[in-house]
Design a protein around this motif. Structure first.
Motif, PDB file in Angstrom:
ATOM      1  N   ARG A 109       7.012  -1.323   0.162  1.00 42.11           N
ATOM      2  CA  ARG A 109       6.792   0.088  -0.146  1.00 42.11           C
ATOM      3  C   ARG A 109       6.288   0.318  -1.562  1.00 42.11           C
ATOM      4  O   ARG A 109       6.676   1.278  -2.229  1.00 42.11           O
ATOM      5  N   LYS A 110       5.424  -0.590  -1.981  1.00 41.16           N
ATOM      6  CA  LYS A 110       4.777  -0.455  -3.292  1.00 41.16           C
ATOM      7  C   LYS A 110       3.267  -0.630  -3.099  1.00 41.16           C
ATOM      8  O   LYS A 110       2.831  -1.420  -2.264  1.00 41.16           O
ATOM      9  N   PRO A 111       2.463   0.077  -3.885  1.00 38.31           N
ATOM     10  CA  PRO A 111       1.017   0.005  -3.715  1.00 38.31           C
ATOM     11  C   PRO A 111       0.366  -1.099  -4.545  1.00 38.31           C
ATOM     12  O   PRO A 111       0.954  -1.609  -5.497  1.00 38.31           O
ATOM     13  N   PHE A 112      -0.856  -1.430  -4.142  1.00 30.65           N
ATOM     14  CA  PHE A 112      -1.635  -2.380  -4.932  1.00 30.65           C
ATOM     15  C   PHE A 112      -3.121  -2.077  -4.808  1.00 30.65           C
ATOM     16  O   PHE A 112      -3.576  -1.488  -3.840  1.00 30.65           O
ATOM     17  N   THR A 113      -3.838  -2.504  -5.828  1.00 25.31           N
ATOM     18  CA  THR A 113      -5.289  -2.522  -5.809  1.00 25.31           C
ATOM     19  C   THR A 113      -5.708  -3.893  -6.322  1.00 25.31           C
ATOM     20  O   THR A 113      -4.859  -4.762  -6.552  1.00 25.31           O
ATOM     21  N   ALA A 114      -7.014  -4.098  -6.504  1.00 30.04           N
ATOM     22  CA  ALA A 114      -7.479  -5.424  -6.913  1.00 30.04           C
ATOM     23  C   ALA A 114      -8.783  -5.331  -7.680  1.00 30.04           C
ATOM     24  O   ALA A 114      -9.546  -4.378  -7.533  1.00 30.04           O
ATOM     25  N   GLY A 133      -0.847  -7.775   2.494  1.00 27.72           N
ATOM     26  CA  GLY A 133      -0.047  -6.733   1.876  1.00 27.72           C
ATOM     27  C   GLY A 133       0.585  -5.800   2.900  1.00 27.72           C
ATOM     28  O   GLY A 133       1.757  -5.424   2.769  1.00 27.72           O
ATOM     29  N   ILE A 134      -0.163  -5.433   3.921  1.00 21.95           N
ATOM     30  CA  ILE A 134       0.384  -4.561   4.966  1.00 21.95           C
ATOM     31  C   ILE A 134       1.558  -5.242   5.653  1.00 21.95           C
ATOM     32  O   ILE A 134       2.586  -4.615   5.919  1.00 21.95           O
ATOM     33  N   GLU A 135       1.457  -6.532   5.930  1.00 14.67           N
ATOM     34  CA  GLU A 135       2.560  -7.258   6.554  1.00 14.67           C
ATOM     35  C   GLU A 135       3.781  -7.309   5.639  1.00 14.67           C
ATOM     36  O   GLU A 135       4.919  -7.354   6.114  1.00 14.67           O
ATOM     37  N   LEU A 136       3.559  -7.271   4.331  1.00 15.30           N
ATOM     38  CA  LEU A 136       4.665  -7.237   3.361  1.00 15.30           C
ATOM     39  C   LEU A 136       5.140  -5.807   3.094  1.00 15.30           C
ATOM     40  O   LEU A 136       5.897  -5.574   2.154  1.00 15.30           O
ATOM     41  N   GLN A 137       4.699  -4.863   3.920  1.00 15.29           N
ATOM     42  CA  GLN A 137       5.056  -3.449   3.815  1.00 15.29           C
ATOM     43  C   GLN A 137       4.606  -2.835   2.488  1.00 15.29           C
ATOM     44  O   GLN A 137       5.275  -1.976   1.908  1.00 15.29           O
ATOM     45  N   MET A 138       3.436  -3.290   2.021  1.00 17.93           N
ATOM     46  CA  MET A 138       2.830  -2.732   0.823  1.00 17.93           C
ATOM     47  C   MET A 138       1.822  -1.654   1.225  1.00 17.93           C
ATOM     48  O   MET A 138       1.479  -1.510   2.395  1.00 17.93           O
ATOM     49  N   VAL A 139       1.332  -0.921   0.228  1.00 14.92           N
ATOM     50  CA  VAL A 139       0.345   0.127   0.448  1.00 14.92           C
ATOM     51  C   VAL A 139      -0.941  -0.278  -0.277  1.00 14.92           C
ATOM     52  O   VAL A 139      -1.007  -0.185  -1.505  1.00 14.92           O
ATOM     53  N   PRO A 140      -1.963  -0.741   0.460  1.00 18.74           N
ATOM     54  CA  PRO A 140      -3.228  -1.072  -0.200  1.00 18.74           C
ATOM     55  C   PRO A 140      -4.037   0.187  -0.489  1.00 18.74           C
ATOM     56  O   PRO A 140      -4.114   1.083   0.347  1.00 18.74           O
ATOM     57  N   TRP A 184      -1.382   7.376  -7.960  1.00 21.99           N
ATOM     58  CA  TRP A 184      -0.940   8.376  -6.980  1.00 21.99           C
ATOM     59  C   TRP A 184       0.056   7.762  -6.012  1.00 21.99           C
ATOM     60  O   TRP A 184       1.141   8.304  -5.776  1.00 21.99           O
ATOM     61  N   TRP A 185      -0.297   6.609  -5.436  1.00 14.91           N
ATOM     62  CA  TRP A 185       0.588   5.955  -4.467  1.00 14.91           C
ATOM     63  C   TRP A 185       1.844   5.417  -5.134  1.00 14.91           C
ATOM     64  O   TRP A 185       2.922   5.413  -4.523  1.00 14.91           O
ATOM     65  N   ALA A 186       1.743   4.971  -6.357  1.00 11.72           N
ATOM     66  CA  ALA A 186       2.942   4.487  -7.062  1.00 11.72           C
ATOM     67  C   ALA A 186       3.932   5.625  -7.243  1.00 11.72           C
ATOM     68  O   ALA A 186       5.144   5.459  -6.996  1.00 11.72           O
ATOM     69  N   LYS A 187       3.450   6.785  -7.660  1.00 11.68           N
ATOM     70  CA  LYS A 187       4.353   7.934  -7.838  1.00 11.68           C
ATOM     71  C   LYS A 187       4.938   8.377  -6.493  1.00 11.68           C
ATOM     72  O   LYS A 187       6.132   8.695  -6.404  1.00 11.68           O
ATOM     73  N   ALA A 188       4.112   8.374  -5.466  1.00 11.67           N
ATOM     74  CA  ALA A 188       4.583   8.798  -4.136  1.00 11.67           C
ATOM     75  C   ALA A 188       5.649   7.830  -3.604  1.00 11.67           C
ATOM     76  O   ALA A 188       6.684   8.255  -3.097  1.00 11.67           O
ATOM     77  N   THR A 189       5.397   6.544  -3.726  1.00  7.68           N
ATOM     78  CA  THR A 189       6.356   5.566  -3.196  1.00  7.68           C
ATOM     79  C   THR A 189       7.602   5.486  -4.071  1.00  7.68           C
ATOM     80  O   THR A 189       8.702   5.229  -3.565  1.00  7.68           O
ATOM     81  N   MET A 190       7.459   5.695  -5.375  1.00 10.28           N
ATOM     82  CA  MET A 190       8.648   5.755  -6.238  1.00 10.28           C
ATOM     83  C   MET A 190       9.566   6.886  -5.806  1.00 10.28           C
ATOM     84  O   MET A 190      10.791   6.718  -5.687  1.00 10.28           O
ATOM     85  N   ALA A 191       8.981   8.046  -5.545  1.00 11.40           N
ATOM     86  CA  ALA A 191       9.774   9.204  -5.113  1.00 11.40           C
ATOM     87  C   ALA A 191      10.424   8.944  -3.752  1.00 11.40           C
ATOM     88  O   ALA A 191      11.603   9.258  -3.552  1.00 11.40           O
ATOM     89  N   ALA A 192       9.671   8.353  -2.849  1.00 14.57           N
ATOM     90  CA  ALA A 192      10.210   8.076  -1.522  1.00 14.57           C
ATOM     91  C   ALA A 192      11.318   7.033  -1.562  1.00 14.57           C
ATOM     92  O   ALA A 192      12.346   7.175  -0.886  1.00 14.57           O
ATOM     93  N   ARG A 193      11.140   6.004  -2.379  1.00 20.02           N
ATOM     94  CA  ARG A 193      12.196   4.975  -2.498  1.00 20.02           C
ATOM     95  C   ARG A 193      13.454   5.567  -3.137  1.00 20.02           C
ATOM     96  O   ARG A 193      14.568   5.257  -2.727  1.00 20.02           O
ATOM     97  N   ALA A 194      13.254   6.435  -4.119  1.00 24.84           N
ATOM     98  CA  ALA A 194      14.410   7.068  -4.775  1.00 24.84           C
ATOM     99  C   ALA A 194      15.161   7.972  -3.792  1.00 24.84           C
ATOM    100  O   ALA A 194      16.392   7.998  -3.771  1.00 24.84           O
ATOM    101  N   ALA A 195      14.417   8.703  -2.958  1.00 24.24           N
ATOM    102  CA  ALA A 195      15.044   9.596  -1.986  1.00 24.24           C
ATOM    103  C   ALA A 195      15.818   8.824  -0.924  1.00 24.24           C
ATOM    104  O   ALA A 195      16.841   9.289  -0.425  1.00 24.24           O
ATOM    105  N   ALA A 196      15.320   7.624  -0.607  1.00 22.43           N
ATOM    106  CA  ALA A 196      15.966   6.807   0.432  1.00 22.43           C
ATOM    107  C   ALA A 196      17.156   6.016  -0.110  1.00 22.43           C
ATOM    108  O   ALA A 196      17.972   5.512   0.661  1.00 22.43           O
ATOM    109  N   ALA A 197      17.245   5.892  -1.433  1.00 25.93           N
ATOM    110  CA  ALA A 197      18.304   5.056  -2.034  1.00 25.93           C
ATOM    111  C   ALA A 197      19.678   5.701  -1.872  1.00 25.93           C
ATOM    112  O   ALA A 197      19.827   6.899  -1.835  1.00 25.93           O
TER     113      ALA A 197
END
Length: 197
Positions: A109-114, A133-140, A184-197
């Motif tokens: 649940r973390k994003p990446f670029t390259a 990355g998708i298999e590792l549940q990442m956000v490309p 954008w995705w880092a902030k979105a996933t940070m918020a989502a991970r915090a809400a799920a914690a």
């Protein structure tokens, strides 16, 4: 107060003669010039990982190898990633694939670029990276930075060996787009991970 995402710029090649340092340092400079992220260089050379030989991924069984655990601790503290991608035979390096395999929960649940380089700008390797990355549940992110064709030959040591600044005018639009998406995705996933914690 908004927390800035912590981003790792991961150098994905370990060869003594690698070209990766040139695009890595250029991308580090671009990311550090922004006010919306904190970025840190993470070099696979500093993580002498064995070939993956654990009973299962660390999602199911804690890793036993001390270098694998140290790697997991290193990457786990980041909110997103920028991979520096060389293309070897239409895919990513073995060192990068092994590093990806050595962790699981830390990538989730973390994003990446390259930023990729080579004759076609590592386009095929980055597509493979996205699938992994998708298999590792990442956000490309959709965008990436590709140094290819005549631009690559202009900066490659066995070509013109120019600095990347000589070709950056063509790279800056895709760099800005890729980093904008990453934040954008880092902030979105940070918020989502915090809400799920």
């Amino acid at each position: 107060m908004t927390v800035k995402p912590r981003i790792a710029l991961i150098v994905g090649s370990t060869r003594p003669t690698r070209f990766a340092d040139k695009p890595a340092q250029w991308m580090l400079k671009q990311a550090q010039a922004r006010q919306d992220m904190e970025v840190e260089l993470v070099d696979l050379r500093d993580h002498p990982l064995p070939f993956f030989s654990e009973p299962a991924s660390n999602q199911r069984v804690p890793s036993k190898d001390s270098e694998a655990v140290r790697w997991q601790q290193t990457i786990g503290k980041f909110d997103g990633y920028i991979f520096v991608v060389a293309e070897y035979n239409h895919s990513i390096t073995g060192a990068l694939k092994n590093a990806l395999d050595q962790a699981y929960t830390e990538w989730n649940r973390k994003p990446f670029t390259a930023i990729g380089y080579g004759s076609v700008g590592a386009g095929r390797a980055i597509e493979h990276l996205r699938g992994i990355g998708i298999e590792l549940q990442m956000v490309p992110t959709r965008g990436a930075v590709h140094i290819g064709g005549s631009d690559f030959m202009a900066v490659f040591p066995m070509g013109g060996n120019k600095s990347i600044e000589d070709i950056e005018a063509g790279l800056l639009p895709s760099t800005t787009a890729a980093l904008d998406d990453l934040v954008w995705w880092a902030k979105a996933t940070m918020a989502a991970r915090a809400a799920a914690a």
